[in-house]
Design an enzyme around this catalytic site. Structure first.
Site, PDB file in Angstrom:
ATOM      1  N   GLY A  44       4.397   0.814  52.728  1.00 59.77           N
ATOM      2  CA  GLY A  44       4.387  -0.396  51.903  1.00 59.77           C
ATOM      3  C   GLY A  44       2.976  -0.822  51.562  1.00 59.77           C
ATOM      4  N   ALA A  45       2.147   0.162  51.175  1.00 63.85           N
ATOM      5  CA  ALA A  45       0.701  -0.079  51.044  1.00 63.85           C
ATOM      6  C   ALA A  45       0.268  -0.630  49.694  1.00 63.85           C
ATOM      7  CB  ALA A  45      -0.057   1.220  51.323  1.00 63.85           C
ATOM      8  N   SER A  84       7.785  -9.773  62.885  1.00 65.16           N
ATOM      9  CA  SER A  84       7.744 -11.115  62.287  1.00 65.16           C
ATOM     10  C   SER A  84       7.976 -12.141  63.377  1.00 65.16           C
ATOM     11  CB  SER A  84       8.841 -11.234  61.223  1.00 65.16           C
ATOM     12  OG  SER A  84       9.190 -12.580  60.984  1.00 65.16           O
ATOM     13  N   TYR A 119      18.048  -9.978  59.375  1.00 67.31           N
ATOM     14  CA  TYR A 119      16.592  -9.828  59.276  1.00 67.31           C
ATOM     15  C   TYR A 119      15.959 -10.024  60.657  1.00 67.31           C
ATOM     16  CZ  TYR A 119      11.718 -10.693  57.939  1.00 67.31           C
ATOM     17  OH  TYR A 119      10.346 -10.640  57.836  1.00 67.31           O
TER      18      TYR A 119
END
Length: 300
Positions: free
Chosen positions: A19-20, A148, A173
């Site tokens: 995810g760069a 997260s 999530y």
């Protein structure tokens, strides 16, 4: 508390970041390139990846960047990307499992898994296990898995991992982000037992302004969520600040396996070592999740 001037040059070191092309991944890539590292930018969309690469090269024309297509919603594509990486590079110093998806409507991956469990957890576990041999010959090599703050509220729904009986996008999530921590800690335990030079660390960005929030609003067509983000906006820090915990975990010479880095005040601020979710400290639960995940990946 960590300051970025504590981080030494990264010349000669190779970092792979999922995810760069945006958000935390982009800011991490930019920082590492400035420190002299070679960066393998893994992106689902090669067009967006190329745009990000060219933008980075404007800041640093001598930057060493390799762009790789990686679709984490397809475990077969993960293997294809790994084969490409192995042909291009002999070794890796650091793998940063950064990419993520947040609270979409009920969606399934190519293999039929709930999309958040698939992308955030299973695909990164698969990628890590495939790439571990490339890390084993490098001293102080690392795997950094980005989680997260919702890890602290997450629960593993053992009887309904894929949300087939009841799907709550935020609970799923939180489950996937707790799974990140459980995976990172169990991996570190396994690496320690085998006397591997590789360690596994964790990081979370706190409240960071990235494309996850607008994507979630768009995917769910939720005006309530949009208003909530607007009200919370003063609490959010930039993606550049949000990337610092994972940069610290990936590069600090003092960082140790099993540690997690997060913002000083848990939602914003300079990075520091923070606590892992209590649920992730249970060895039996970590082993149970590892075994289930391993079977799901191997059956592909």
């Amino acid at each position: 508390m960590v300051r970025m001037n504590q981080i030494k040059t990264q010349n000669g070191r190779v970092f792979l970041i999922t995810g760069a092309n945006s958000g935390l991944g982009y800011e991490t890539s930019k920082f590492l390139l400035e420190k002299g590292a070679t960066v393998i930018m893994c992106c689902r969309d090669l067009f967006k990846g190329e745009k990000a690469k060219q933008k980075l090269l404007k800041f640093n024309s001598s930057g060493k960047i390799e762009l790789v297509e990686l679709d984490l919603s397809d475990l077969k594509n993960v293997k294809k990307a790994v084969n490409f990486i192995k042909k291009k590079f002999d070794n890796l110093d650091v793998l940063i499992n950064n990419a993520g998806i947040m609270a979409p409507p009920k969606t399934y991956s190519k293999q039929g898994f709930e999309i958040q469990f698939a992308v955030n957890h299973l695909a990164h576990m698969s990628l890590t296990m495939e790439l571990l041999p490339m890390l084993k010959d490098k001293s102080n090599s690392r795997v950094v898995t980005v989680t997260s703050g919702v890890q602290y509220f997450g629960k593993i729904q053992w009887n309904d991992l894929q949300g087939n009986l009841k799907y709550d996008r935020w609970a799923s999530y939180a489950q996937s982000k707790l799974a990140n921590v459980m995976f990172g800690l169990e991996l570190n335990s396994i690496l320690k037992e085998s006397n591997s030079p590789t360690s596994s660390l964790l990081a979370h960005p706190g409240f960071a302004r990235t494309n996850l929030q607008p994507k979630s609003v768009e995917a769910n067509q939720s005006w309530q969520e949009e208003i909530a983000y607007k009200l919370m906006n003063p609490m959010f820090q930039s993606a550049k600040m949000g990337a610092l915990p994972q940069i610290a975990a990936a590069t600090l010479t003092s960082a140790k396996g099993g540690e997690q880095y997060g913002p000083k005040f848990n939602f914003r601020g300079w990075p520091k070592i923070c606590r892992n979710a209590p649920e992730a400290l249970k060895k039996s639960s970590r082993k149970r999740l590892w075994d289930i995940s391993e079977k799901l990946i191997k059956n592909v």
